[in-house]
Design a protein around this motif. Structure first.
Motif, short mmCIF file in Angstrom:
data_model
loop_
_atom_site.label_atom_id
_atom_site.label_comp_id
_atom_site.label_asym_id
_atom_site.label_seq_id
_atom_site.Cartn_x
_atom_site.Cartn_y
_atom_site.Cartn_z
N MET A 1 24.54 -21.99 5.56
CA MET A 1 23.97 -23.12 6.30
C MET A 1 24.55 -23.11 7.71
SD MET A 1 23.66 -27.17 5.39
CE MET A 1 25.39 -27.44 5.16
N ASP A 2 23.68 -23.33 8.70
CA ASP A 2 24.15 -23.41 10.08
C ASP A 2 23.99 -24.84 10.59
OD1 ASP A 2 21.47 -23.72 10.76
OD2 ASP A 2 21.28 -21.74 11.69
N SER A 3 24.19 -25.03 11.88
CA SER A 3 24.14 -26.37 12.46
C SER A 3 22.76 -27.00 12.35
CB SER A 3 24.59 -26.34 13.92
OG SER A 3 23.73 -25.50 14.68
N THR A 4 21.72 -26.21 12.27
CA THR A 4 20.38 -26.75 12.09
C THR A 4 20.28 -27.48 10.75
OG1 THR A 4 19.55 -24.82 13.27
CG2 THR A 4 17.92 -26.22 12.23
N GLY A 5 20.88 -26.90 9.73
CA GLY A 5 20.91 -27.54 8.41
C GLY A 5 21.70 -28.83 8.44
N ILE B 1 34.39 -30.10 9.25
CA ILE B 1 34.76 -29.90 10.66
C ILE B 1 33.89 -30.72 11.61
CG2 ILE B 1 35.78 -27.63 10.28
CD1 ILE B 1 33.29 -26.34 11.37
N THR B 2 32.74 -31.16 11.15
CA THR B 2 31.89 -32.01 11.98
C THR B 2 32.13 -33.50 11.74
OG1 THR B 2 30.11 -31.89 10.36
CG2 THR B 2 30.07 -30.29 12.16
N GLY B 3 33.02 -33.83 10.81
CA GLY B 3 33.33 -35.22 10.52
C GLY B 3 32.34 -35.90 9.58
N LEU B 4 31.38 -35.16 9.06
CA LEU B 4 30.37 -35.76 8.20
C LEU B 4 30.92 -36.17 6.84
CD1 LEU B 4 27.33 -33.52 9.14
CD2 LEU B 4 27.74 -35.90 9.78
N THR B 5 32.05 -35.60 6.43
CA THR B 5 32.64 -36.00 5.15
C THR B 5 33.17 -37.43 5.21
OG1 THR B 5 34.74 -35.00 5.82
CG2 THR B 5 33.26 -33.67 4.43
N ASP B 6 33.30 -37.97 6.41
CA ASP B 6 33.76 -39.35 6.55
C ASP B 6 32.63 -40.36 6.37
OD1 ASP B 6 36.34 -38.46 7.08
OD2 ASP B 6 36.01 -38.43 9.25
N ILE B 7 31.38 -39.90 6.43
CA ILE B 7 30.27 -40.84 6.33
C ILE B 7 29.30 -40.55 5.19
CG2 ILE B 7 30.34 -41.49 8.77
CD1 ILE B 7 27.86 -39.67 9.17
N ILE B 8 29.26 -39.32 4.71
CA ILE B 8 28.35 -38.94 3.63
C ILE B 8 29.15 -38.66 2.37
CG2 ILE B 8 26.63 -37.26 2.86
CD1 ILE B 8 25.96 -36.73 5.80
N GLU B 9 28.67 -39.15 1.24
CA GLU B 9 29.33 -38.88 -0.04
C GLU B 9 29.07 -37.43 -0.42
OE1 GLU B 9 29.17 -40.29 -4.66
OE2 GLU B 9 28.57 -41.73 -3.13
N ASP C 1 18.82 -22.60 7.71
CA ASP C 1 19.04 -22.21 9.10
C ASP C 1 17.84 -22.66 9.93
OD1 ASP C 1 17.01 -20.40 8.45
OD2 ASP C 1 18.38 -18.70 8.30
N ALA C 2 17.75 -22.22 11.16
CA ALA C 2 16.67 -22.64 12.05
C ALA C 2 15.29 -22.28 11.50
CB ALA C 2 16.86 -22.01 13.43
N TYR C 3 15.22 -21.23 10.72
CA TYR C 3 13.95 -20.80 10.15
C TYR C 3 13.53 -21.65 8.96
CZ TYR C 3 10.51 -17.76 7.92
OH TYR C 3 9.37 -17.26 7.34
N THR C 4 14.48 -22.01 8.09
CA THR C 4 14.14 -22.73 6.86
C THR C 4 14.32 -24.24 6.96
OG1 THR C 4 16.38 -22.42 5.99
CG2 THR C 4 14.73 -20.74 5.42
N ALA C 5 15.05 -24.73 7.94
CA ALA C 5 15.32 -26.17 8.06
C ALA C 5 14.04 -27.02 8.15
CB ALA C 5 16.23 -26.45 9.25
N PRO C 6 13.01 -26.60 8.87
CA PRO C 6 11.79 -27.42 8.90
C PRO C 6 11.17 -27.62 7.52
CG PRO C 6 11.77 -25.85 10.71
CD PRO C 6 12.93 -25.48 9.83
#
Length: 114
Positions: A56-60, A93-101, A24-29
């Motif tokens: 995992m949130d959008s920051t992740g 839902i973000t479409g990332l499955t179309d570009i990342i294995e 999340d926003a706290y652990t992503a960095p």
């Protein structure tokens, strides 16, 4: 909220990363910092095991998009494995499955490698 990141280089061109906890926003960095050296390597393969990630949130998602872009620019690859249905759904839902294995916990392919 904690995150644990364990990195093992299996050979000179491959690394396996095991992530556990919440992203999340706290652990992503901390996660982004752990990937720092791999963002600059050429012809490298990074496999990230997300089986231990409970949230995992959008920051992740942003961390993984940044890593993907950096690796791709260096002719390197990113592979995500062990995704729970809930975590996979975020990528879907973000479409990332179309570009990342992306593979689920059973090792089945859920995404495409472009």
């Amino acid at each position: 909220m904690n995150i644990k990141v364990e990195i093992r280089e299996t050979d000179s061109n491959h690394a396996k990363v095991v992530v556990a906890g919440e992203i999340d926003a706290y652990t992503a960095p901390k996660l982004k910092e752990a990937f720092g050296e791999y963002m600059e390597k050429e012809n490298f393969h990074v496999q990230i095991d997300l089986a231990g990630v409970s949230y995992m949130d959008s920051t992740g998602l942003g961390v993984f998009v940044g890593l993907f872009k950096s690796l791709r620019a260096k002719n390197s690859e990113l592979e995500l494995v062990g995704c729970s249905d809930r975590i996979f759904r975020l990528f879907e839902i973000t479409g990332l499955t179309d570009i990342i294995e992306i593979k689920n916990v059973e090792g089945e392919m859920n995404g495409n490698n472009v």
